[in-house]
Motif scaffolding. Sequence first.
Motif, PDB file in Angstrom:
ATOM      1  N   VAL A   1       0.039 -17.485  -6.208  1.00 42.89           N
ATOM      2  CA  VAL A   1       0.870 -17.065  -7.341  1.00 42.89           C
ATOM      3  C   VAL A   1       0.231 -17.532  -8.645  1.00 42.89           C
ATOM      4  O   VAL A   1       0.075 -16.748  -9.596  1.00 42.89           O
ATOM      5  N   PHE A   2      -0.161 -18.797  -8.702  1.00 44.10           N
ATOM      6  CA  PHE A   2      -0.758 -19.333  -9.921  1.00 44.10           C
ATOM      7  C   PHE A   2      -2.178 -18.814 -10.146  1.00 44.10           C
ATOM      8  O   PHE A   2      -2.625 -18.694 -11.287  1.00 44.10           O
ATOM      9  N   ASN A   3      -2.882 -18.499  -9.074  1.00 40.10           N
ATOM     10  CA  ASN A   3      -4.258 -18.026  -9.192  1.00 40.10           C
ATOM     11  C   ASN A   3      -4.354 -16.517  -9.394  1.00 40.10           C
ATOM     12  O   ASN A   3      -5.450 -15.964  -9.445  1.00 40.10           O
ATOM     13  N   LEU A   4      -3.196 -15.829  -9.465  1.00 40.63           N
ATOM     14  CA  LEU A   4      -3.130 -14.381  -9.673  1.00 40.63           C
ATOM     15  C   LEU A   4      -3.844 -13.615  -8.554  1.00 40.63           C
ATOM     16  O   LEU A   4      -4.554 -12.637  -8.783  1.00 40.63           O
ATOM     17  N   VAL A   5      -3.647 -14.092  -7.337  1.00 43.06           N
ATOM     18  CA  VAL A   5      -4.209 -13.442  -6.154  1.00 43.06           C
ATOM     19  C   VAL A   5      -3.068 -12.763  -5.391  1.00 43.06           C
ATOM     20  O   VAL A   5      -2.037 -13.382  -5.125  1.00 43.06           O
ATOM     21  N   VAL A   6      -3.262 -11.499  -5.041  1.00 40.37           N
ATOM     22  CA  VAL A   6      -2.287 -10.764  -4.248  1.00 40.37           C
ATOM     23  C   VAL A   6      -2.885 -10.543  -2.868  1.00 40.37           C
ATOM     24  O   VAL A   6      -3.914  -9.893  -2.717  1.00 40.37           O
ATOM     25  N   ARG A   7      -2.205 -11.093  -1.860  1.00 44.32           N
ATOM     26  CA  ARG A   7      -2.731 -11.103  -0.500  1.00 44.32           C
ATOM     27  C   ARG A   7      -1.793 -10.300   0.414  1.00 44.32           C
ATOM     28  O   ARG A   7      -0.577 -10.518   0.392  1.00 44.32           O
ATOM     29  N   PRO A   8      -2.310  -9.371   1.224  1.00 45.50           N
ATOM     30  CA  PRO A   8      -1.435  -8.563   2.070  1.00 45.50           C
ATOM     31  C   PRO A   8      -0.737  -9.379   3.145  1.00 45.50           C
ATOM     32  O   PRO A   8      -1.246 -10.401   3.601  1.00 45.50           O
ATOM     33  N   ASN A   9       0.423  -8.892   3.538  1.00 47.51           N
ATOM     34  CA  ASN A   9       1.239  -9.547   4.560  1.00 47.51           C
ATOM     35  C   ASN A   9       1.673  -8.476   5.564  1.00 47.51           C
ATOM     36  O   ASN A   9       2.813  -8.011   5.540  1.00 47.51           O
ATOM     37  N   PRO A  10       0.773  -8.057   6.454  1.00 45.97           N
ATOM     38  CA  PRO A  10       1.033  -6.904   7.314  1.00 45.97           C
ATOM     39  C   PRO A  10       1.929  -7.210   8.512  1.00 45.97           C
ATOM     40  O   PRO A  10       1.541  -7.047   9.670  1.00 45.97           O
ATOM     41  N   VAL A  11       3.149  -7.663   8.237  1.00 44.24           N
ATOM     42  CA  VAL A  11       4.079  -7.965   9.321  1.00 44.24           C
ATOM     43  C   VAL A  11       5.169  -6.913   9.470  1.00 44.24           C
ATOM     44  O   VAL A  11       5.757  -6.774  10.533  1.00 44.24           O
ATOM     45  N   LEU A  12       5.461  -6.162   8.414  1.00 44.14           N
ATOM     46  CA  LEU A  12       6.519  -5.160   8.492  1.00 44.14           C
ATOM     47  C   LEU A  12       6.231  -3.956   7.600  1.00 44.14           C
ATOM     48  O   LEU A  12       6.076  -2.845   8.090  1.00 44.14           O
ATOM     49  N   ALA A  13       6.179  -4.167   6.302  1.00 40.92           N
ATOM     50  CA  ALA A  13       6.001  -3.055   5.368  1.00 40.92           C
ATOM     51  C   ALA A  13       4.685  -2.325   5.652  1.00 40.92           C
ATOM     52  O   ALA A  13       3.675  -2.955   5.945  1.00 40.92           O
ATOM     53  N   PRO A  14       4.670  -0.996   5.545  1.00 42.15           N
ATOM     54  CA  PRO A  14       3.433  -0.253   5.803  1.00 42.15           C
ATOM     55  C   PRO A  14       2.409  -0.435   4.693  1.00 42.15           C
ATOM     56  O   PRO A  14       2.727  -0.822   3.566  1.00 42.15           O
ATOM     57  N   ARG A  15       1.177  -0.117   5.039  1.00 39.17           N
ATOM     58  CA  ARG A  15       0.069  -0.246   4.090  1.00 39.17           C
ATOM     59  C   ARG A  15       0.340   0.529   2.805  1.00 39.17           C
ATOM     60  O   ARG A  15      -0.002   0.072   1.702  1.00 39.17           O
ATOM     61  N   SER A  16       0.950   1.706   2.932  1.00 36.67           N
ATOM     62  CA  SER A  16       1.198   2.544   1.751  1.00 36.67           C
ATOM     63  C   SER A  16       2.079   1.837   0.733  1.00 36.67           C
ATOM     64  O   SER A  16       1.901   2.011  -0.480  1.00 36.67           O
ATOM     65  N   VAL A  17       3.036   1.027   1.195  1.00 38.92           N
ATOM     66  CA  VAL A  17       3.917   0.298   0.285  1.00 38.92           C
ATOM     67  C   VAL A  17       3.108  -0.757  -0.473  1.00 38.92           C
ATOM     68  O   VAL A  17       3.232  -0.906  -1.693  1.00 38.92           O
ATOM     69  N   TYR A  18       2.278  -1.485   0.262  1.00 38.91           N
ATOM     70  CA  TYR A  18       1.429  -2.511  -0.368  1.00 38.91           C
ATOM     71  C   TYR A  18       0.515  -1.895  -1.415  1.00 38.91           C
ATOM     72  O   TYR A  18       0.401  -2.403  -2.537  1.00 38.91           O
ATOM     73  N   GLU A  19      -0.122  -0.797  -1.062  1.00 42.06           N
ATOM     74  CA  GLU A  19      -1.090  -0.204  -1.978  1.00 42.06           C
ATOM     75  C   GLU A  19      -0.414   0.408  -3.195  1.00 42.06           C
ATOM     76  O   GLU A  19      -0.948   0.351  -4.310  1.00 42.06           O
ATOM     77  N   ALA A  20       0.767   0.983  -3.018  1.00 42.30           N
ATOM     78  CA  ALA A  20       1.493   1.540  -4.164  1.00 42.30           C
ATOM     79  C   ALA A  20       1.923   0.434  -5.128  1.00 42.30           C
ATOM     80  O   ALA A  20       1.799   0.559  -6.348  1.00 42.30           O
ATOM     81  N   LYS A  21       2.430  -0.668  -4.566  1.00 45.64           N
ATOM     82  CA  LYS A  21       2.872  -1.774  -5.415  1.00 45.64           C
ATOM     83  C   LYS A  21       1.698  -2.411  -6.147  1.00 45.64           C
ATOM     84  O   LYS A  21       1.770  -2.677  -7.355  1.00 45.64           O
ATOM     85  N   THR A  22       0.620  -2.671  -5.426  1.00 44.97           N
ATOM     86  CA  THR A  22      -0.503  -3.353  -6.064  1.00 44.97           C
ATOM     87  C   THR A  22      -1.178  -2.477  -7.118  1.00 44.97           C
ATOM     88  O   THR A  22      -1.675  -2.991  -8.122  1.00 44.97           O
ATOM     89  N   ALA A  23      -1.175  -1.163  -6.904  1.00 45.22           N
ATOM     90  CA  ALA A  23      -1.749  -0.277  -7.915  1.00 45.22           C
ATOM     91  C   ALA A  23      -0.949  -0.372  -9.212  1.00 45.22           C
ATOM     92  O   ALA A  23      -1.525  -0.436 -10.310  1.00 45.22           O
ATOM     93  N   ARG A  24       0.368  -0.411  -9.099  1.00 46.88           N
ATOM     94  CA  ARG A  24       1.210  -0.539 -10.290  1.00 46.88           C
ATOM     95  C   ARG A  24       1.018  -1.899 -10.949  1.00 46.88           C
ATOM     96  O   ARG A  24       0.933  -2.009 -12.172  1.00 46.88           O
ATOM     97  N   TRP A  25       0.943  -2.956 -10.130  1.00 48.22           N
ATOM     98  CA  TRP A  25       0.781  -4.300 -10.688  1.00 48.22           C
ATOM     99  C   TRP A  25      -0.546  -4.436 -11.425  1.00 48.22           C
ATOM    100  O   TRP A  25      -0.605  -5.063 -12.481  1.00 48.22           O
ATOM    101  N   ARG A  26      -1.597  -3.864 -10.892  1.00 41.24           N
ATOM    102  CA  ARG A  26      -2.908  -4.020 -11.522  1.00 41.24           C
ATOM    103  C   ARG A  26      -2.979  -3.280 -12.856  1.00 41.24           C
ATOM    104  O   ARG A  26      -3.746  -3.663 -13.740  1.00 41.24           O
ATOM    105  N   GLU A  27      -2.178  -2.227 -13.013  1.00 40.31           N
ATOM    106  CA  GLU A  27      -2.112  -1.565 -14.314  1.00 40.31           C
ATOM    107  C   GLU A  27      -1.471  -2.487 -15.351  1.00 40.31           C
ATOM    108  O   GLU A  27      -1.872  -2.510 -16.512  1.00 40.31           O
ATOM    109  N   GLN A  28      -0.457  -3.239 -14.918  1.00 40.60           N
ATOM    110  CA  GLN A  28       0.273  -4.119 -15.819  1.00 40.60           C
ATOM    111  C   GLN A  28      -0.442  -5.455 -16.029  1.00 40.60           C
ATOM    112  O   GLN A  28      -0.424  -6.014 -17.124  1.00 40.60           O
TER     113      GLN A  28
END
Length: 208
Positions: A160-187
Motif C-alpha cells: 500500500v505504501f510502496n504503491l504496488v498493486v499485486r493480484p489476488n487470484p482467489v475469487l475475482a476473475p482476471r477481467s475484474v483485476y485488469e479493469a480496476k488496475t487500468a482505471r487506477w493507473r490512469e488516476q
Amino acid sequence: MIGRLPLDQQLESLRAALCRNEVLTQVLARTATLDLPGWYVTAGCLFQTVWNVATGRPPTNGIKDYDVFYFDAGDRSWEAENAVIEAARDVFSGLPAEVEIRNEARVHLWYEEKFAVACPPYESTEAAIDSFPATTCCLGVRTKADGTWRVYAPHGLSDVFNLVVRPNPVLAPRSVYEAKTARWREQWPELTVLEWPSSGAGAAVSPG
C-alpha cells in the motif's frame, strides 16, 4: 520508505494518512453509530487515500465511493440488508460522497450472476476482504468505542505504501483485476501494477 518500516510504525503512518481524509474519518465515526456486526470501512477509500497522501494529491482525489462491509448471518434476506441501507441514508446525509453498505453474509447469493464466478459463502467480514482482486485492496478499518482503531491487513501494508498493486487470484476473475488496475493507473500513474499470473508470481509492469 514507509513500506520498509516495522509494522507498528506502518500502522501509525496508516492512521496519520487516513486521518488526512476528513470524509473518511466521518464515515468511520458515523458507521460506528450504526452498531453493525463485524463492520469495516474497506477497499478503495483506504488505499487510495494513502496513494493520494504519498503522491501529494488531495486526500479524496479519485475516490469513487466509501465501502462499508458488515456480517449478519442471522438474516440473509435482501429486506434486512435494505433496512440497514435505508437507515444509513440518514446517518451519512450531508457527506460529499457515496457510501455503499453490504452484508457480506449474503454476497454468495448474487455474486455468480454478476461476475460469472461462483462465490462460496463467507464466514466473516474478514473472509470477504480476503477475496478482493488485489492483495493491496485487502484492508479494513473500524473504530472502537475507546477511540482505538482495528486494522485488518492480511497481506500487510508495505505494498500500500510502496504503491504496488499485486493480484489476488482467489475469487475475482482476471477481467475484474485488469479493469480496476487500468482505471487506477490512469488516476495514479506512479503505481506499479503486477500482472495477473498465468502460473506462479506475476511479473512487474512498469508504472505509467
